[in-house]
Design a protein around this motif. Structure first.
Motif, PDB file in Angstrom:
ATOM      1  N   LEU A  29       0.741  -1.112  -0.111  1.00  0.00           N
ATOM      2  CA  LEU A  29      -0.012   0.030   0.189  1.00  0.00           C
ATOM      3  C   LEU A  29       0.871   1.283   0.029  1.00  0.00           C
ATOM      4  N   SER A  30       0.406   2.257  -0.378  1.00  0.00           N
ATOM      5  CA  SER A  30       1.103   3.571  -0.550  1.00  0.00           C
ATOM      6  C   SER A  30       0.996   4.149   0.866  1.00  0.00           C
ATOM      7  N   GLU A  31       1.678   5.246   1.062  1.00  0.00           N
ATOM      8  CA  GLU A  31       1.814   6.101   2.391  1.00  0.00           C
ATOM      9  C   GLU A  31       0.463   6.763   2.559  1.00  0.00           C
ATOM     10  N   TYR A  32       0.051   7.054   1.440  1.00  0.00           N
ATOM     11  CA  TYR A  32      -1.414   7.523   1.625  1.00  0.00           C
ATOM     12  C   TYR A  32      -2.410   6.681   2.017  1.00  0.00           C
ATOM     13  N   ASP A  33      -2.339   5.448   1.607  1.00  0.00           N
ATOM     14  CA  ASP A  33      -3.358   4.591   1.877  1.00  0.00           C
ATOM     15  C   ASP A  33      -3.234   3.778   3.417  1.00  0.00           C
ATOM     16  N   VAL A  34      -1.972   3.637   3.849  1.00  0.00           N
ATOM     17  CA  VAL A  34      -2.005   3.236   5.028  1.00  0.00           C
ATOM     18  C   VAL A  34      -2.335   4.167   6.215  1.00  0.00           C
ATOM     19  N   ARG A  35      -2.357   5.369   5.695  1.00  0.00           N
ATOM     20  CA  ARG A  35      -2.862   6.644   6.754  1.00  0.00           C
ATOM     21  C   ARG A  35      -4.406   7.128   6.464  1.00  0.00           C
ATOM     22  N   ARG A  36      -4.750   6.582   5.479  1.00  0.00           N
ATOM     23  CA  ARG A  36      -6.241   7.022   5.007  1.00  0.00           C
ATOM     24  C   ARG A  36      -7.138   6.647   6.099  1.00  0.00           C
ATOM     25  N   PRO A  37      -8.005   7.424   6.515  1.00  0.00           N
ATOM     26  CA  PRO A  37      -9.036   7.405   7.380  1.00  0.00           C
ATOM     27  C   PRO A  37     -10.075   6.506   6.816  1.00  0.00           C
ATOM     28  N   MET A  38     -10.650   5.515   7.305  1.00  0.00           N
ATOM     29  CA  MET A  38     -11.615   4.605   6.448  1.00  0.00           C
ATOM     30  C   MET A  38     -12.753   4.334   7.205  1.00  0.00           C
ATOM     31  N   THR A  39     -13.060   5.284   8.478  1.00  0.00           N
ATOM     32  CA  THR A  39     -14.292   5.225   9.084  1.00  0.00           C
ATOM     33  C   THR A  39     -14.658   6.526   9.763  1.00  0.00           C
ATOM     34  N   GLY A  40     -15.670   6.750  10.158  1.00  0.00           N
ATOM     35  CA  GLY A  40     -15.989   8.055  10.775  1.00  0.00           C
ATOM     36  C   GLY A  40     -15.345   8.531  11.911  1.00  0.00           C
ATOM     37  N   THR A  41     -14.637   7.306  12.649  1.00  0.00           N
ATOM     38  CA  THR A  41     -13.807   7.734  13.533  1.00  0.00           C
ATOM     39  C   THR A  41     -12.254   8.041  13.177  1.00  0.00           C
ATOM     40  N   GLY A  42     -11.980   7.848  11.725  1.00  0.00           N
ATOM     41  CA  GLY A  42     -10.596   7.787  11.413  1.00  0.00           C
ATOM     42  C   GLY A  42      -9.661   6.960  11.527  1.00  0.00           C
ATOM     43  N   THR A  43     -10.233   5.643  11.640  1.00  0.00           N
ATOM     44  CA  THR A  43      -9.389   4.412  11.891  1.00  0.00           C
ATOM     45  C   THR A  43      -8.700   4.161  10.528  1.00  0.00           C
ATOM     46  N   ASN A  44      -7.428   3.837  10.623  1.00  0.00           N
ATOM     47  CA  ASN A  44      -6.479   3.730   9.517  1.00  0.00           C
ATOM     48  C   ASN A  44      -5.555   2.410   9.756  1.00  0.00           C
ATOM     49  N   LEU A  45      -5.009   1.927   9.118  1.00  0.00           N
ATOM     50  CA  LEU A  45      -4.032   0.939   9.071  1.00  0.00           C
ATOM     51  C   LEU A  45      -2.887   1.214  10.072  1.00  0.00           C
ATOM     52  N   LEU A  46      -2.310   2.324   9.575  1.00  0.00           N
ATOM     53  CA  LEU A  46      -0.976   2.697  10.420  1.00  0.00           C
ATOM     54  C   LEU A  46      -1.437   2.855  11.948  1.00  0.00           C
ATOM     55  N   GLY A  47      -2.462   3.500  12.099  1.00  0.00           N
ATOM     56  CA  GLY A  47      -3.163   4.150  13.487  1.00  0.00           C
ATOM     57  C   GLY A  47      -3.223   2.701  14.284  1.00  0.00           C
ATOM     58  N   LEU A  48      -3.607   1.648  13.579  1.00  0.00           N
ATOM     59  CA  LEU A  48      -3.914   0.400  14.367  1.00  0.00           C
ATOM     60  C   LEU A  48      -2.459  -0.344  14.710  1.00  0.00           C
ATOM     61  N   ILE A  49      -1.465  -0.049  14.193  1.00  0.00           N
ATOM     62  CA  ILE A  49      -0.119  -0.570  14.754  1.00  0.00           C
ATOM     63  C   ILE A  49       0.386   0.195  15.585  1.00  0.00           C
ATOM     64  N   LYS A  50       0.252   1.748  15.597  1.00  0.00           N
ATOM     65  CA  LYS A  50       0.440   2.559  16.474  1.00  0.00           C
ATOM     66  C   LYS A  50      -0.141   2.400  17.597  1.00  0.00           C
ATOM     67  N   HIS A  51      -1.324   2.014  17.958  1.00  0.00           N
ATOM     68  CA  HIS A  51      -2.301   1.864  18.828  1.00  0.00           C
ATOM     69  C   HIS A  51      -1.951   0.431  19.620  1.00  0.00           C
ATOM     70  N   LEU A  52      -1.583  -0.352  18.858  1.00  0.00           N
ATOM     71  CA  LEU A  52      -1.007  -1.867  19.498  1.00  0.00           C
ATOM     72  C   LEU A  52       0.259  -1.670  20.105  1.00  0.00           C
TER      73      LEU A  52
END
Length: 171
Positions: A29-52
């Motif tokens: 995935l591109s840098e944009y897509d790993v950061r891209r908010p995909m839900t109303g709360t802004g959940t994104n793939l890279l954010g999930l990794i940071k949260h974990l």
């Protein structure tokens, strides 16, 4: 019946597998897509990794008197709420993934060095006196839960489903 060492090994192997699945969802995935908010709360793939990273650093570090040696600013009293759930412009994908790998290695060392019945203290839980087995089960559950979120986000981004694990996360 399985012995204690087999149970510990099985739980730890499952946690490693779930971590690999999480990081694997970023691949291709591109840098944009790993950061891209995909839900109303802004959940994104890279954010999930940071949260974990935040979760494992606390649960499999501080809870057992083995604090993660790096400062993680999202635990500061004045940190913005939920700042651990999104990547800042100053944080690269590589930085976040490498931090997760370091947190996982630290957590692995905690698991490896303690017995499943080793006591810990989770101050923010209603019953704060815990054992390692409780915390490993909790972290495994949370990681799998977020891996499910990541599956959905990745499918929304490019239609990729299934196992995207890689083999280099805290093996």
């Amino acid at each position: 019946m399985a012995d204690v060492d087999e149970v510990k090994s099985a739980l730890h192997d499952e946690l490693r597998w779930a971590r690999e699945a999480m990081v694997g969802k970023l691949e291709g995935l591109s840098e944009y897509d790993v950061r891209r908010p995909m839900t109303g709360t802004g959940t994104n793939l890279l954010g999930l990794i940071k949260h974990l990273s935040m979760g494992e650093s606390k649960y499999l570090g501080e809870v057992f008197g083995r604090p993660f040696p790096e400062h993680l600013p999202w635990w500061d009293a004045d940190a913005e709420p939920d700042v651990d759930k999104w990547a800042t412009a100053e944080e690269s994908r590589a930085q976040i993934v490498r931090r997760y790998e370091r947190v996982c290695a630290h957590a692995d060392a905690t698991i490896d060095s303690l017995e499943l019945d080793s006591p810990g203290h989770v101050a923010w839980w209603p019953r704060p006196q815990v054992k390692l087995v409780n915390v490993v089960a909790h972290v495994l559950s949370e990681t799998n839960r977020h891996a499910g979120h990541a599956d959905i986000l990745r499918e929304q981004l490019d239609g990729v489903t299934g196992d995207c694990r890689r083999s280099s996360v805290a093996a």
